[in-house]
Design a protein around this motif. Structure first.
Motif, PDB file in Angstrom:
ATOM      1  N   LYS A 144      21.576  16.708 -54.093  1.00  0.00           N
ATOM      2  CA  LYS A 144      21.515  15.580 -53.004  1.00  0.00           C
ATOM      3  C   LYS A 144      20.198  15.604 -52.269  1.00  0.00           C
ATOM      4  O   LYS A 144      20.247  16.467 -51.276  1.00  0.00           O
ATOM      5  N   VAL A 145      19.280  14.945 -52.534  1.00  0.00           N
ATOM      6  CA  VAL A 145      18.076  15.184 -51.745  1.00  0.00           C
ATOM      7  C   VAL A 145      17.920  14.111 -50.528  1.00  0.00           C
ATOM      8  O   VAL A 145      17.883  13.035 -50.601  1.00  0.00           O
ATOM      9  N   VAL A 146      17.773  14.793 -49.458  1.00  0.00           N
ATOM     10  CA  VAL A 146      17.908  14.140 -48.051  1.00  0.00           C
ATOM     11  C   VAL A 146      16.823  14.123 -47.236  1.00  0.00           C
ATOM     12  O   VAL A 146      15.949  15.027 -47.545  1.00  0.00           O
ATOM     13  N   SER A 147      16.540  13.140 -46.181  1.00  0.00           N
ATOM     14  CA  SER A 147      15.346  13.170 -45.714  1.00  0.00           C
ATOM     15  C   SER A 147      15.431  13.814 -44.533  1.00  0.00           C
ATOM     16  O   SER A 147      16.426  14.043 -43.634  1.00  0.00           O
ATOM     17  N   PRO A 148      14.299  14.907 -44.425  1.00  0.00           N
ATOM     18  CA  PRO A 148      14.437  15.833 -43.029  1.00  0.00           C
ATOM     19  C   PRO A 148      13.720  15.192 -41.873  1.00  0.00           C
ATOM     20  O   PRO A 148      13.951  15.661 -40.942  1.00  0.00           O
ATOM     21  N   ILE A 149      13.325  13.846 -41.824  1.00  0.00           N
ATOM     22  CA  ILE A 149      12.831  13.260 -40.743  1.00  0.00           C
ATOM     23  C   ILE A 149      13.091  11.658 -40.838  1.00  0.00           C
ATOM     24  O   ILE A 149      13.371  11.252 -41.742  1.00  0.00           O
ATOM     25  N   ASP A 150      12.950  11.044 -39.559  1.00  0.00           N
ATOM     26  CA  ASP A 150      12.856   9.704 -39.617  1.00  0.00           C
ATOM     27  C   ASP A 150      11.298   9.324 -39.853  1.00  0.00           C
ATOM     28  O   ASP A 150      10.209   9.922 -39.346  1.00  0.00           O
ATOM     29  N   GLY A 151      11.297   8.731 -40.998  1.00  0.00           N
ATOM     30  CA  GLY A 151       9.795   8.131 -41.495  1.00  0.00           C
ATOM     31  C   GLY A 151       9.510   6.970 -42.207  1.00  0.00           C
ATOM     32  O   GLY A 151      10.751   6.215 -42.359  1.00  0.00           O
TER      33      GLY A 151
END
Length: 407
Positions: free
Chosen positions: A186-193
């Motif tokens: 599961k590839v998740v976002s490391p930041i809000d962007g």
């Protein structure tokens, strides 16, 4: 045509030109000197020129440094998978915001799930072996003092227990590793962007070198710009004295402010020897996405405020061969050319004067094209219009105009 007639024709032309010249030099109604005196008399009778005047005012004037800047995302992250496998799905929309921790893509987890299950099963197997070894060792400890078991065998049983305990620890580490690898599916976002354009499609086999999408963080956002090295001391002293310096971003034409509320964050630790400039980083909240990564803007950095600066409208300043000047109103309602030195612009419509004027003096802001030194003027306030001419003034002007036509 004979030579005689040619000479006669030339003589006639010369006489005609001479007569015309004499008539022009000797106008009817007086001598040339008299005509000049009359013209000067008429000029002296010209009505005052209506002009708009504004007093020189004192106000606090901010001092700005300007430069060309480039908008840069606070963080830019290229999202790549940490394990290889077939891409099952993408769970984001191109060009739309994503949240930190949001699942962006799903890689086929079946082989990773199997590896995890094998590690768990191996742990259970080794746990059973460890339990048996501990039981054997415990019983042997009771028989050892009675002489039923050799000390060498007792030591071997103890070492077997410790070996299986180490195997159990290894199994637990393998489980954690398998769990991590399974989580990477599961590839998740490391930041809000903000998500860019995707680089892969569902169904593709992706590797750790594949780029799924690039995320940019826009809130807050940075603006990078350079200033000449001679401004370094001014900026550093202002930053130490006032703390965070305010920064504004304007459009390329300097017509209006695109984003306000920025602050200076970093002054670079070196000067570029090839350009003689130093780099600065400013940060803007960018709540409404006024700024976009890669955009060029004009940066305005406020370094200090001049208290009580002399300010006049920008249109009052004229440019002459000897420099800047203004038309200054005198006590007798005449004007004179007053040289001035402009210190800097104040906003879009005013300037601060370094020398040449004092507070309260009045300068002409409209109607300068009809003036010359010593001209009589009718000073008006901004927005005020001169009164309409009276009937007597109209009649006088009509008669004056008729007299000139009679000549």
């Amino acid at each position: 045509m004979s030579r005689f007639w040619k000479i006669a024709l030339v003589v006639v032309v010369v006489l005609v030109l001479a007569v015309v010249g004499l008539r022009l030099m000797h106008k009817p109604g007086g001598q040339p000197g008299q005509a000049n005196a009359q013209d000067q008399g008429k000029e002296g009778q010209q009505p005052p020129v209506p002009v708009t005047v504004v007093p020189v005012a004192r106000q606090d004037v901010p001092v700005y440094l300007t430069a060309l800047g480039t908008v840069q995302a606070l963080n830019t992250v290229a999202i790549s998978p940490q394990v290889s496998g077939r891409l099952i799905s993408l769970q984001f929309n191109e060009g739309q915001p994503v949240k930190k921790g949001q699942v962006l893509a799903q890689i086929d987890p079946r082989s990773f799930q199997a590896t995890y299950d094998q590690a768990v099963a191996r742990l259970h197997q080794d746990q059973a072996q460890l339990a048996t070894a501990k039981a054997n060792y415990s019983r042997s400890q009771e028989l050892g003092p009675k002489g039923y078991i050799a000390k060498q065998d007792l030591d071997a049983l103890h070492n077997t227990v410790r070996q299986l305990e180490a195997t159990l620890a290894s199994d637990q580490a393998q489980i954690r590793d398998a769990e991590v690898q399974l989580g990477y599916t599961k590839v998740v976002s490391p930041i809000d962007g903000l998500a860019g354009i995707r680089g892969v499609d569902p169904g593709n086999v992706v590797t750790t070198t594949s780029t799924i999408v690039t995320l940019t963080q826009l809130h807050p956002i940075n603006v990078m710009f350079n200033l000449p090295e001679q401004n370094l001391d001014m900026v550093r002293q202002a930053a130490m004295g006032e703390g965070e310096l305010s920064v504004a971003a304007l459009d390329r034409g300097d017509a209006h402010v695109i984003a306000d509320g920025g602050v200076l964050k970093v002054i670079d630790n070196q000067i570029d020897a090839s350009t003689g400039t130093f780099r600065l980083k400013s940060e803007f909240p960018n709540q409404n996405n006024e700024l976009w990564p890669g955009q060029f803007v004009n940066v305005r950095l406020k370094v200090r405020t001049v208290g009580g600066g002399l300010v006049i409208p920008a249109q009052a300043v004229q440019r002459g061969p000897d420099g800047d000047y203004v038309y200054l109103l005198q006590q007798d309602n005449t004007v004179k050319m007053q040289p001035v030195q402009v210190a800097q612009e104040v906003g879009d419509s005013a300037v601060m004067i370094a020398s040449g004027l004092t507070q309260g003096q009045k300068v002409v802001t409209e109607g300068q094209f009809r003036l010359k030194p010593g001209s009589k003027v009718n000073p008006l306030k901004p927005g005020e219009v001169p009164p309409a001419p009276t009937k007597e003034e109209l009649e006088k002007a009509k008669k004056s105009g008729g007299g000139r036509r009679g000549h």
